[in-house]
Scaffold this motif. Structure first.
Motif, PDB file in Angstrom:
ATOM      1  N   MET A 270      -7.055 -10.442  -2.446  1.00  0.00           N
ATOM      2  CA  MET A 270      -7.018 -11.066  -1.137  1.00  0.00           C
ATOM      3  C   MET A 270      -5.640 -10.956  -0.500  1.00  0.00           C
ATOM      4  N   ALA A 271      -4.608 -11.004  -1.312  1.00  0.00           N
ATOM      5  CA  ALA A 271      -3.254 -10.869  -0.772  1.00  0.00           C
ATOM      6  C   ALA A 271      -3.074  -9.502  -0.126  1.00  0.00           C
ATOM      7  N   ASP A 272      -3.703  -8.466  -0.720  1.00  0.00           N
ATOM      8  CA  ASP A 272      -3.618  -7.133  -0.125  1.00  0.00           C
ATOM      9  C   ASP A 272      -4.289  -7.099   1.244  1.00  0.00           C
ATOM     10  N   ASN A 273      -5.398  -7.821   1.402  1.00  0.00           N
ATOM     11  CA  ASN A 273      -6.086  -7.870   2.693  1.00  0.00           C
ATOM     12  C   ASN A 273      -5.206  -8.527   3.749  1.00  0.00           C
ATOM     13  N   VAL A 274      -4.540  -9.596   3.376  1.00  0.00           N
ATOM     14  CA  VAL A 274      -3.638 -10.279   4.304  1.00  0.00           C
ATOM     15  C   VAL A 274      -2.478  -9.358   4.675  1.00  0.00           C
ATOM     16  N   LYS A 275      -1.928  -8.661   3.702  1.00  0.00           N
ATOM     17  CA  LYS A 275      -0.830  -7.728   3.981  1.00  0.00           C
ATOM     18  C   LYS A 275      -1.289  -6.625   4.937  1.00  0.00           C
ATOM     19  N   LEU A 276      -2.490  -6.109   4.718  1.00  0.00           N
ATOM     20  CA  LEU A 276      -3.034  -5.076   5.600  1.00  0.00           C
ATOM     21  C   LEU A 276      -3.050  -5.570   7.051  1.00  0.00           C
ATOM     22  N   ILE A 277      -3.555  -6.770   7.264  1.00  0.00           N
ATOM     23  CA  ILE A 277      -3.655  -7.290   8.633  1.00  0.00           C
ATOM     24  C   ILE A 277      -2.271  -7.606   9.197  1.00  0.00           C
ATOM     25  N   ARG A 278      -1.399  -8.171   8.390  1.00  0.00           N
ATOM     26  CA  ARG A 278      -0.024  -8.416   8.868  1.00  0.00           C
ATOM     27  C   ARG A 278       0.659  -7.102   9.262  1.00  0.00           C
TER      28      ARG A 278
END
Length: 130
Positions: free
Chosen positions: A1-9
């Motif tokens: 999930m942290a990777d998904n947040v990083k992608l959007i950021r």
């Protein structure tokens, strides 16, 4: 999930620096991209695939000078990322400015954006185009 947040950021950072190609390269081939808005908002509507997302950003670039871009919270929600923020812009056809809060939901799968939805005060944005 942290990777998904990083992608959007990372995509928000790209939008802020005027690099829509970065975002288009991170959407799935069959992405379902939708922006609310009636006929007064030139970039509103439904877009499909990478070419569609590219068209969306071309329309925003032709219609709006982004004055401020402020993503505030970017939160994981399973296979989705939910974000809230604020932006201001100037409608190029009229020279009128707007300010709007927004909420966005991104679907993410295998490191790619598969869907996008945004909710914002479209009445304020549309008024700037009148």
């Amino acid at each position: 999930m942290a990777d998904n947040v990083k992608l959007i950021r990372d995509c928000f950072d790209a939008f802020g620096r005027g690099d829509p190609g970065f975002i288009v390269a991170r959407v799935a081939k069959d992405v379902d991209w939708r922006h609310a808005g009636g006929p007064e908002i030139p970039y509103g509507g439904a877009y499909k695939g990478r070419d569609g997302v590219g068209d969306f950003f071309t329309k925003i670039g032709a219609a709006v000078d982004v004055l401020t871009w402020e993503p505030k919270h970017v939160l994981p929600a399973g296979d989705e990322v939910v974000a809230i923020g604020h932006w201001t812009g100037k409608a190029k056809p009229t020279g009128r400015t707007f300010a709007a809060d927004w909420a966005m939901v991104f679907g993410v799968r295998n490191g790619e954006i598969t869907s996008f939805r945004v909710v914002e005060d479209t009445a304020r944005v549309a008024a700037a185009f009148r």
